[in-house]
Scaffold this motif. Structure first.
Motif, mmCIF file in Angstrom:
data_model
loop_
_atom_site.group_PDB
_atom_site.id
_atom_site.type_symbol
_atom_site.label_atom_id
_atom_site.label_comp_id
_atom_site.label_asym_id
_atom_site.label_seq_id
_atom_site.Cartn_x
_atom_site.Cartn_y
_atom_site.Cartn_z
ATOM 1 N N VAL A 58 -4.602 -11.968 1.586
ATOM 2 C CA VAL A 58 -5.011 -10.666 1.086
ATOM 3 C C VAL A 58 -6.434 -10.678 0.509
ATOM 4 O O VAL A 58 -7.113 -9.643 0.463
ATOM 5 N N GLN A 59 -6.889 -11.866 0.098
ATOM 6 C CA GLN A 59 -8.245 -11.985 -0.432
ATOM 7 C C GLN A 59 -9.222 -12.543 0.604
ATOM 8 O O GLN A 59 -10.386 -12.783 0.300
ATOM 9 N N ILE A 106 13.797 2.021 4.494
ATOM 10 C CA ILE A 106 12.806 1.433 3.590
ATOM 11 C C ILE A 106 12.979 2.031 2.203
ATOM 12 O O ILE A 106 13.044 3.254 2.041
ATOM 13 N N ASP A 107 13.060 1.162 1.204
ATOM 14 C CA ASP A 107 13.286 1.603 -0.171
ATOM 15 C C ASP A 107 12.116 2.440 -0.677
ATOM 16 O O ASP A 107 10.950 2.187 -0.337
ATOM 17 N N ASP A 108 12.445 3.404 -1.511
ATOM 18 C CA ASP A 108 11.439 4.273 -2.120
ATOM 19 C C ASP A 108 10.838 3.557 -3.328
ATOM 20 O O ASP A 108 11.464 3.444 -4.379
ATOM 21 N N ARG A 109 9.632 3.055 -3.147
ATOM 22 C CA ARG A 109 8.951 2.337 -4.219
ATOM 23 C C ARG A 109 7.549 2.890 -4.415
ATOM 24 O O ARG A 109 6.940 3.424 -3.483
ATOM 25 N N GLU A 110 7.033 2.680 -5.591
ATOM 26 C CA GLU A 110 5.697 3.197 -5.925
ATOM 27 C C GLU A 110 4.627 2.585 -5.048
ATOM 28 O O GLU A 110 3.606 3.220 -4.742
ATOM 29 N N ASN A 111 4.836 1.354 -4.606
ATOM 30 C CA ASN A 111 3.813 0.648 -3.823
ATOM 31 C C ASN A 111 4.056 0.730 -2.317
ATOM 32 O O ASN A 111 3.421 -0.004 -1.552
ATOM 33 N N PRO A 143 -4.655 -3.901 -3.235
ATOM 34 C CA PRO A 143 -4.886 -4.386 -1.862
ATOM 35 C C PRO A 143 -3.863 -3.769 -0.917
ATOM 36 O O PRO A 143 -2.696 -3.577 -1.287
ATOM 37 N N ILE A 144 -4.291 -3.463 0.307
ATOM 38 C CA ILE A 144 -3.438 -2.739 1.254
ATOM 39 C C ILE A 144 -2.975 -3.656 2.373
ATOM 40 O O ILE A 144 -3.790 -4.282 3.070
ATOM 41 N N ASP A 180 2.094 -5.520 -6.937
ATOM 42 C CA ASP A 180 0.639 -5.396 -7.042
ATOM 43 C C ASP A 180 -0.028 -5.210 -5.678
ATOM 44 O O ASP A 180 -1.254 -5.121 -5.582
ATOM 45 N N ILE A 181 0.769 -5.139 -4.609
ATOM 46 C CA ILE A 181 0.285 -4.922 -3.248
ATOM 47 C C ILE A 181 0.804 -3.573 -2.757
ATOM 48 O O ILE A 181 1.967 -3.230 -2.965
#
Length: 383
Positions: free
Chosen positions: A353-354, A263-268, A221-222, A247-248
């Motif tokens: 988010v839903q 802003i931290d470098d994160r996969e998400n 979810p974005i 998970d977001i």
């Protein structure tokens, strides 16, 4: 004969930040008006100390003597002057604020007159930098639209405050975008006032767009943020949210210098940088939540007076909004969820988010179209 308006503005016509002034001008164009759109000036000092892409975009407009838009209905221009007002020594003086227009080349007054805008139906200001026009333009009505309490910005100067006070007392009506600005506006001694909040361009954002290519590789979810990324953006809040919700996917759209620094470098986390106004509907329509994560604790002196344009633009695209709570947002009474801390923000995102009830948000936004805003303005000011 077509009606004419001269807009004395902070942002240039093609700025990636399309603010209320742009939308008001474009609504008048729809009604057949001719518009002169004169932005804040540039100087050689900008070129030396701040040679940004925005500066060069503005410089190109200056070099060309302005640009025509909308089938010739709009002439936009960026004045060039030897010295321009700033919050630096000397440039922050009353003298510079009151006389920079005399240092323009070509002379801004002569240029405006040559374009046929010495006499207009409406003279519109959104800043105190261009008060020289009060004594030069022959107008039927004049307005000053105040969208922020500018003393809250770090680059504010006493000279600018004095210029805004003079402007407020000189125009026919001061428009203010937030209920919380009313007391400040009245303290300036205006002749008349009008509450005039932000709105939304319904046609622009309701037209269905294809999914952006960057979204196609995102399988979560974005949650999206679109807008300015300045010191009042709550980087700590944002980083903690991204950390707590792997998970977001968190998408950030806007000038990315501070974003890349804080802003931290994160996969998400996806920092996309600037996108044009024409591209924004696609990024919003295909997101799940729009967020406004501002640092109200440290910047209440600025944020409590903001009526956020992005709230309406998020909602017209059918997505729920989660924002930090501040005074004006409570007045608006929108369907947005307002959070007071990190835990509240995370909980609100989890809840929304839903949320697939797009019509609830679209219906709210439709009550706040720029078309209805400008219709009311014309009724209140020109009739």
């Amino acid at each position: 004969m077509k009606k004419k308006a001269l807009f004395a503005t902070s942002n240039y016509w093609n700025s990636p930040f399309q603010v209320g002034t742009h939308h008001i001008a474009k609504e008048l164009v729809k009604k057949g008006w001719e518009i002169a759109y004169v932005s804040a000036p540039i100087s050689p000092i900008h070129r030396i100390f701040s040679p940004t892409k925005e500066f060069y975009d503005r410089y190109e407009v200056y070099k060309k003597g302005g640009e025509m838009h909308g089938d010739g209905q709009v002439w936009s221009y960026v004045p060039g002057a030897l010295l321009t007002p700033n919050n630096k020594p000397i440039l922050s003086s009353e003298f510079i604020y009151n006389n920079w227009n005399k240092l323009t080349y070509p002379n801004i007054n002569k240029l405006i007159e040559s374009k046929g805008f010495r006499k207009v139906d409406l003279l519109y200001f959104d800043n105190g930098l261009q008060n020289y026009l009060l004594d030069f333009i022959d107008c039927k009505k004049s307005v000053f639209r105040m969208a922020d309490k500018n003393s809250g910005f770090s680059n504010h100067t006493n000279a600018l405050g004095n210029a805004e006070a003079k402007l407020s007392q000189s125009v026919d009506r001061v428009l203010y975008t937030a209920h919380t600005l009313e007391e400040h506006v009245n303290s300036l001694g205006p002749k008349d006032t009008l509450y005039f909040p932000n709105g939304v361009n319904l046609d622009h954002f309701l037209q269905k767009q294809e999914q952006p290519i960057e979204y196609k590789s995102i399988d979560k979810p974005i949650v999206v943020y679109v807008g300015a990324i300045e010191e009042w953006f709550d980087f700590h809040l944002f980083n903690e949210m991204a950390k707590m919700m792997p998970d977001i996917a968190f998408v950030v759209i806007g000038p990315d210098q501070l974003a890349k620094e804080h802003i931290d470098d994160r996969e998400n986390v996806h920092i996309l940088g600037r996108r044009s106004y024409d591209q924004l509907p696609a990024y919003l329509q295909h997101a799940n939540v729009g967020i406004i994560p501002f640092n109200v604790k440290d910047y209440a002196h600025l944020l409590d007076y903001v009526n956020p344009l992005k709230l309406y633009e998020y909602m017209v695209c059918g997505i729920p909004v989660v924002s930090t709570k501040w005074k004006e947002l409570e007045y608006i009474n929108s369907p947005a969820k307002l959070a007071e801390n990190l835990e509240g923000f995370v909980e609100a995102i989890r809840e929304t988010v839903q949320d697939t009830d797009k019509e609830k948000y679209i219906s709210f936004a439709k009550k706040h179209s720029w078309t209805s805003r400008v219709d009311n303005l014309l009724k209140e000011v020109l009739e």
